[in-house]
Scaffold this active site. Structure first.
Site, PDB file in Angstrom:
ATOM      1  N   THR A 173      12.127 -47.205  22.829  1.00  0.00           N
ATOM      2  CA  THR A 173      13.344 -46.561  22.329  1.00  0.00           C
ATOM      3  C   THR A 173      14.534 -47.511  22.423  1.00  0.00           C
ATOM      4  O   THR A 173      14.559 -48.376  23.291  1.00  0.00           O
ATOM      5  CB  THR A 173      13.594 -45.318  23.194  1.00  0.00           C
ATOM      6  OG1 THR A 173      12.558 -44.396  22.914  1.00  0.00           O
ATOM      7  CG2 THR A 173      14.932 -44.674  22.942  1.00  0.00           C
ATOM      8  N   ARG A 201       5.771 -33.070  18.627  1.00  0.00           N
ATOM      9  CA  ARG A 201       6.328 -33.423  19.948  1.00  0.00           C
ATOM     10  C   ARG A 201       7.724 -34.078  19.810  1.00  0.00           C
ATOM     11  O   ARG A 201       7.937 -34.972  19.001  1.00  0.00           O
ATOM     12  CB  ARG A 201       5.370 -34.397  20.644  1.00  0.00           C
ATOM     13  CG  ARG A 201       5.810 -34.834  22.045  1.00  0.00           C
ATOM     14  CD  ARG A 201       6.547 -36.153  22.039  1.00  0.00           C
ATOM     15  NE  ARG A 201       6.922 -36.583  23.381  1.00  0.00           N
ATOM     16  CZ  ARG A 201       7.749 -37.589  23.639  1.00  0.00           C
ATOM     17  NH1 ARG A 201       8.277 -38.272  22.656  1.00  0.00           N
ATOM     18  NH2 ARG A 201       8.053 -37.902  24.871  1.00  0.00           N
ATOM     19  N   VAL A 202       8.656 -33.610  20.603  1.00  0.00           N
ATOM     20  CA  VAL A 202       9.999 -34.188  20.637  1.00  0.00           C
ATOM     21  C   VAL A 202      10.283 -34.651  22.066  1.00  0.00           C
ATOM     22  O   VAL A 202      10.016 -33.923  23.019  1.00  0.00           O
ATOM     23  CB  VAL A 202      11.066 -33.154  20.207  1.00  0.00           C
ATOM     24  CG1 VAL A 202      12.458 -33.765  20.252  1.00  0.00           C
ATOM     25  CG2 VAL A 202      10.770 -32.625  18.812  1.00  0.00           C
ATOM     26  N   GLY A 203      10.812 -35.858  22.199  1.00  0.00           N
ATOM     27  CA  GLY A 203      11.167 -36.381  23.524  1.00  0.00           C
ATOM     28  C   GLY A 203      12.624 -36.102  23.860  1.00  0.00           C
ATOM     29  O   GLY A 203      13.276 -35.233  23.271  1.00  0.00           O
ATOM     30  N   ASP A 204      13.126 -36.868  24.795  1.00  0.00           N
ATOM     31  CA  ASP A 204      14.495 -36.649  25.287  1.00  0.00           C
ATOM     32  C   ASP A 204      15.564 -37.265  24.385  1.00  0.00           C
ATOM     33  O   ASP A 204      16.727 -36.849  24.421  1.00  0.00           O
ATOM     34  CB  ASP A 204      14.648 -37.255  26.688  1.00  0.00           C
ATOM     35  CG  ASP A 204      14.355 -38.757  26.676  1.00  0.00           C
ATOM     36  OD1 ASP A 204      13.323 -39.159  26.087  1.00  0.00           O
ATOM     37  OD2 ASP A 204      15.152 -39.524  27.243  1.00  0.00           O
ATOM     38  N   THR A 224      15.795 -44.195  28.303  1.00  0.00           N
ATOM     39  CA  THR A 224      14.491 -44.562  27.764  1.00  0.00           C
ATOM     40  C   THR A 224      13.442 -44.338  28.841  1.00  0.00           C
ATOM     41  O   THR A 224      13.665 -44.660  30.003  1.00  0.00           O
ATOM     42  CB  THR A 224      14.443 -46.024  27.289  1.00  0.00           C
ATOM     43  OG1 THR A 224      13.081 -46.341  26.965  1.00  0.00           O
ATOM     44  CG2 THR A 224      14.941 -47.003  28.341  1.00  0.00           C
ATOM     45  N   GLY A 225      12.327 -43.769  28.455  1.00  0.00           N
ATOM     46  CA  GLY A 225      11.282 -43.505  29.439  1.00  0.00           C
ATOM     47  C   GLY A 225      10.430 -42.335  29.007  1.00  0.00           C
ATOM     48  O   GLY A 225      10.451 -41.942  27.833  1.00  0.00           O
ATOM     49  N   GLY A 227       9.825 -39.144  28.127  1.00  0.00           N
ATOM     50  CA  GLY A 227      10.794 -38.147  27.703  1.00  0.00           C
ATOM     51  C   GLY A 227      10.641 -36.771  28.324  1.00  0.00           C
ATOM     52  O   GLY A 227      11.638 -36.095  28.601  1.00  0.00           O
TER      53      GLY A 227
HETATM   54  N1  ASP Z   1      12.120 -41.460  25.725  1.00  0.00           N
HETATM   55  C1  ASP Z   1      11.361 -41.615  24.520  1.00  0.00           C
HETATM   56  C2  ASP Z   1      10.574 -40.376  24.251  1.00  0.00           C
HETATM   57  O1  ASP Z   1      10.083 -39.780  25.196  1.00  0.00           O
HETATM   58  C3  ASP Z   1      10.417 -42.752  24.578  1.00  0.00           C
HETATM   59  C4  ASP Z   1      11.032 -44.059  24.914  1.00  0.00           C
HETATM   60  O2  ASP Z   1      11.971 -44.129  25.717  1.00  0.00           O
HETATM   61  O3  ASP Z   1      10.573 -45.073  24.365  1.00  0.00           O
HETATM   62  O4  ASP Z   1      10.396 -40.020  23.104  1.00  0.00           O
END
Ligand code: ASP
Length: 305
Positions: A173, A201-204, A224-225, A227
């Site tokens: 991200t 699916r949706v992340g943060d 980033t991480g 999510g």
């Molecule tokens: N945080 C993002 C997600 O979970 C992934 C990422 O940080 O690369 O969609």
């Protein structure tokens, strides 16, 4: 003339032993070029909102990062991108999720913020809105990348998605946070999410308060991480609240959330943060995080711990 900006290109298992000198140089140059975009805007007196949008667009346009051009593949071999932006002065925000054909998802999130009367638009209907506002589209071929395709081929028949894939556990991200010369904060985040993700699916990243937040009273944050953990821990807003209600410094709040709360929770990743004084923190609990920062006097790019 005081300004601050920080960027990230994702966190995860990024170690020196996994890098070649060529790859390291490519990432360093890409981060440096993107950082320069925001620095120039801020040095010339431009707004933090403009700086974070244009900086994230530069990262989206680079196939090295999991956002825009380099977005990862979903389980069905498509791209579903998420992005968000927030203005710390007005607390206005824009976000979008599950879009496939928009060249710069962060630019669409800004148009959503400024022109839709809403905060969060979804999928093909968000793309309909984008058409009305002349947001740039790209074909599926534009988003194809051999490396991303191979990543997906390796896991596509498994139940897992990429973050459980031990060989290359990293989250690509991108994000930017900035304080401009007028004292205004802003944050922007953009992602392709997780390789092999499914079921919408949706992340943060597009969730205001989880992966992205800005408030002139406190700070601007882009995460980033993993999510799912960042959503459950409401990471970005938690840092702002610790500053606003508990009087913690940016550094204290970041340390508490990233290296204590998230670690106990099992949430791997990191974030970039800037406060209203221009202090910058770049905490992460993973092996590495592609990151850069600059103010009116200095700049630096880093990858490892
Ligand atoms: N945080 C993002 C997600 O979970 C992934 C990422 O940080 O690369 O969609």
């Amino acid at each position: 003339m005081k300004f601050s900006i920080a960027i990230h290109g994702g966190a995860g298992t990024i170690t020196r032993s996994m890098m070649t000198p060529e790859k390291e140089a490519a990432y360093t140059n890409a981060l440096s070029d993107a950082l320069a975009v925001g620095e120039e805007i801020l040095r010339n007196g431009g707004s933090s909102l403009e700086a974070v949008e244009k900086t994230v667009m530069a990262l989206e346009n680079n196939h090295l990062f999991n956002a825009g051009k380099g977005a990862v593949y979903t389980n069905s071999g498509t791209h579903e991108m998420d992005a968000s932006i927030m203005c710390g002065k007005t607390l206005e925000a824009g976000a979008v999720s599950g879009i496939s054909n928009i060249k710069n998802p962060v630019a669409l999130s800004r148009v959503i913020m400024e022109k839709s009367g809403h905060v969060f638009l979804l999928g093909s209907q968000a793309e309909e809105f984008a058409k009305l506002h002349n947001v740039a589209f790209e074909s599926p071929e534009y988003f194809h990348d051999d490396f991303r395709y191979r990543q997906w081929q390796e896991v596509k028949d498994e139940e897992t998605y990429q973050l459980d894939h031990a060989k290359d556990k990293k989250f690509g991200t991108v994000g930017a946070v900035a304080l401009d010369q007028h004292g205004n904060l802003a944050a922007a985040t953009s992602t392709g999410g997780m390789t092999n993700k499914r079921w919408g699916r949706v992340g943060d990243s597009p969730i205001i308060g989880a992966g992205n937040y800005a408030n002139n009273n406190t700070c601007a944050i882009s995460c980033t991480g993993h999510g799912e953990y960042f959503i459950r821990a409401v990471v970005a807003y938690d840092i702002s609240c610790l500053m606003e209600y508990k009087g913690l410094s940016l550094n204290e709040a970041c340390e508490l959330v990233v290296n204590d709360k998230l670690v106990k929770f099992g949430g791997e990743g990191g974030l970039i943060a800037v406060d209203k004084e221009g202090n910058i923190c770049l905490p992460f609990n993973s092996e590495g995080m592609y990151r850069g920062k600059a103010n009116q006097d200095t700049r630096s790019i880093e990858i490892y711990k």
